[in-house]
Design a protein around this motif. Sequence first.
Motif, short mmCIF file in Angstrom:
data_model
loop_
_atom_site.label_atom_id
_atom_site.label_comp_id
_atom_site.label_asym_id
_atom_site.label_seq_id
_atom_site.Cartn_x
_atom_site.Cartn_y
_atom_site.Cartn_z
N VAL A 199 0.84 -1.20 0.00
CA VAL A 199 0.00 0.00 0.00
C VAL A 199 0.87 1.25 0.00
O VAL A 199 0.63 2.20 -0.76
CB VAL A 199 -0.95 -0.01 1.21
N ARG A 200 1.89 1.26 0.82
CA ARG A 200 2.79 2.43 0.88
C ARG A 200 3.51 2.64 -0.45
O ARG A 200 3.71 3.78 -0.89
CB ARG A 200 3.81 2.23 2.00
N GLU A 201 3.90 1.54 -1.09
CA GLU A 201 4.59 1.65 -2.39
C GLU A 201 3.69 2.29 -3.43
O GLU A 201 4.10 3.19 -4.18
CB GLU A 201 5.03 0.27 -2.85
N ILE A 202 2.44 1.84 -3.49
CA ILE A 202 1.51 2.39 -4.48
C ILE A 202 1.18 3.84 -4.17
O ILE A 202 1.10 4.69 -5.08
CB ILE A 202 0.23 1.53 -4.52
N GLN A 203 1.02 4.17 -2.90
CA GLN A 203 0.79 5.57 -2.52
C GLN A 203 1.96 6.44 -2.96
O GLN A 203 1.77 7.55 -3.47
CB GLN A 203 0.60 5.68 -1.01
N ARG A 204 3.17 5.95 -2.75
CA ARG A 204 4.36 6.72 -3.14
C ARG A 204 4.39 6.96 -4.65
O ARG A 204 4.67 8.08 -5.10
CB ARG A 204 5.63 5.98 -2.69
N LEU A 205 4.07 5.92 -5.42
CA LEU A 205 4.06 6.07 -6.88
C LEU A 205 3.03 7.10 -7.32
O LEU A 205 3.32 7.98 -8.14
CB LEU A 205 3.78 4.71 -7.54
N TYR A 206 1.81 7.00 -6.77
CA TYR A 206 0.77 7.96 -7.13
C TYR A 206 1.17 9.38 -6.72
O TYR A 206 0.99 10.33 -7.48
CB TYR A 206 -0.55 7.58 -6.47
N ASN A 207 1.71 9.52 -5.52
CA ASN A 207 2.07 10.86 -5.03
C ASN A 207 3.19 11.48 -5.84
O ASN A 207 3.32 12.71 -5.90
CB ASN A 207 2.48 10.79 -3.56
N GLN A 208 4.01 10.64 -6.47
CA GLN A 208 5.10 11.15 -7.31
C GLN A 208 4.70 11.30 -8.76
O GLN A 208 5.52 11.65 -9.61
CB GLN A 208 6.32 10.23 -7.20
N GLY A 209 3.42 11.02 -9.05
CA GLY A 209 2.94 11.16 -10.42
C GLY A 209 3.39 10.05 -11.34
O GLY A 209 3.35 10.22 -12.57
N LYS A 210 3.78 8.92 -10.78
CA LYS A 210 4.26 7.80 -11.60
C LYS A 210 3.12 6.83 -11.89
O LYS A 210 2.16 6.75 -11.14
CB LYS A 210 5.41 7.09 -10.89
N PRO A 211 3.22 6.07 -12.99
CA PRO A 211 2.14 5.14 -13.35
C PRO A 211 2.06 3.96 -12.39
O PRO A 211 3.06 3.51 -11.85
CB PRO A 211 2.52 4.69 -14.76
N VAL A 212 0.84 3.48 -12.21
CA VAL A 212 0.59 2.29 -11.39
C VAL A 212 -0.21 1.30 -12.23
O VAL A 212 -1.28 1.65 -12.73
CB VAL A 212 -0.20 2.64 -10.11
N ASN A 213 0.33 0.11 -12.40
CA ASN A 213 -0.38 -0.94 -13.13
C ASN A 213 -0.74 -2.04 -12.14
O ASN A 213 0.12 -2.79 -11.68
CB ASN A 213 0.51 -1.51 -14.24
N PHE A 214 -2.01 -2.11 -11.78
CA PHE A 214 -2.43 -3.09 -10.78
C PHE A 214 -2.25 -4.53 -11.25
O PHE A 214 -2.17 -5.44 -10.43
CB PHE A 214 -3.89 -2.84 -10.39
N ASP A 215 -2.14 -4.73 -12.56
CA ASP A 215 -1.88 -6.08 -13.06
C ASP A 215 -0.54 -6.61 -12.55
O ASP A 215 -0.36 -7.83 -12.39
CB ASP A 215 -1.87 -6.09 -14.59
N ASP A 216 0.40 -5.72 -12.29
CA ASP A 216 1.72 -6.14 -11.84
C ASP A 216 1.69 -6.77 -10.45
O ASP A 216 2.62 -7.50 -10.08
CB ASP A 216 2.68 -4.94 -11.81
N TYR A 217 0.64 -6.50 -9.69
CA TYR A 217 0.58 -6.99 -8.30
C TYR A 217 -0.16 -8.31 -8.18
O TYR A 217 -0.06 -8.99 -7.16
CB TYR A 217 -0.05 -5.93 -7.40
N GLY A 218 -0.90 -8.68 -9.20
CA GLY A 218 -1.55 -9.99 -9.22
C GLY A 218 -2.57 -10.22 -8.11
O GLY A 218 -2.81 -11.37 -7.72
N ASP A 219 -3.18 -9.15 -7.58
CA ASP A 219 -4.15 -9.29 -6.50
C ASP A 219 -5.23 -8.24 -6.68
O ASP A 219 -4.98 -7.04 -6.54
CB ASP A 219 -3.46 -9.12 -5.14
N ILE A 220 -6.44 -8.68 -7.00
CA ILE A 220 -7.54 -7.75 -7.26
C ILE A 220 -7.94 -6.97 -6.02
O ILE A 220 -8.56 -5.91 -6.10
CB ILE A 220 -8.77 -8.52 -7.82
#
Length: 447
Positions: free
Chosen positions: A237-258
């Motif tokens: 969760v912290r990793e994804i928050q950091r990516l979003y806060n830095q304006g970087k792309p997030v691909n939820f497919d990479d995490y393999g968990d819906i």
Amino acid sequence: MGQEEHSELQRDEAAATVLGAVRRRPSVVPMAGQDPALSTSHPFYDVARHGILQVAGDDRFGRRVVTFSCCRMPPSHELDHQRLLEYLKYTLDQYVENDYTIVYFHYGLNSRNKPSLGWLQSAYKEFDRKYKKNLKALYVVHPTSFIKVLWNIFKPLIRYDEKLQSLHEGRMPPPTKTPPPRPPLPTQQFGVSLQYLKDKNQGELIPPVLRFTVTYLRQKGLRTEGLFRRSASVQTVREIQRLYNQGKPVNFDDYGDIHIPAVILKTFLRELPQPLLTFQAYEQILGITSLPLAPLELRREPPAVPGVESSLRVTCCRQILRSLPEHNYVVLRYLMGFLHAVSQESIFNKMNSSNLACVFGLNLIWPSQGSSSLSALVPLNLFTELLIEYYEKIFSALEASGEHSLAPPQQGSRAAPLQEAVPRTRATGLTTPTIPPSPLTVARRRL
């Protein structure tokens, strides 16, 4: 000091550490006596008035802490222990869909108020996997020889908490809610206001994180069993928050968990500086249970066709939404439209409007000071359930009457229509996908 005394001291020190880890904030529930917010219409008023169960806030891992105080148990002839069991299950039902912790205060239990071992054994059988799966820790304060018997009975409920050892070793875990930097980053997504997000996203009314998670879950998660019930690792969760806060792309497919985008959605709502339903609406929502009870609001009962009684409560929901700022209303309607769609797939995902309300109620509204009391959970969750179950009747009536207008939005903004087309794009970054709006249907039958 004997070995047994030393062991008890260690247990008390561990409990003190745990309680010290609970976020210190003023509590709505008094430390002694009856909860002043408790209404006599509460379904378990006869038990709840003793204050045996309380909510103490969240621990450092973001888990809700529920306390059970034996010192508040009246003599056995004054308390129906079966009702106490039902009240305990009723209370935990509000929290078991997310990680939670129980702190049991044994002090005050004596021969006059102690339930029988037979009752304890039958009570244990009542707590199935639903209650065990997200119970991350059970702490026993002031244990005695009797509690050793209780411990053996309830031992299967207890999960070893590895992070407690880290506390003893002086390694403090990260705080649950990380405040944004001051000033916030231009691309900051979590912990900032709706207005800030709108200003930084070309006037877009729907926050990007909310749009991306909803889009992804609409496409791939509507029929996932237990959607929004499961937790995710804090590190992820912290990793994804950091990516979003830095304006970087997030691909939820990479995490393999819906379930990860579902957790991110709830986290976004929970970290808003002010709740989506606003502080001002809190007291109004608490009053909804004073209206007549209808079949929909009876927990453990299936929804029924609304009659005069439920019409009153739906009307009350409309009146509360009238006072919302326009931006909050648009975001709330977008979210409720999605949750309504989730509830329509409940035969597959097991998440009807009541289950979703238990998950989202406290993520949509909380008091400006302290935390919500146990007695407040009933109206908060009921209000959320009504918004989901009667989504079209509540929102379309407001818009048809012109009390909340979707047009014209400010330049560059897009307010999602009541029936929004599902975009065929992957929610992977902060570039908002273009979603062609469909016409708003305003001529719907009113109650």
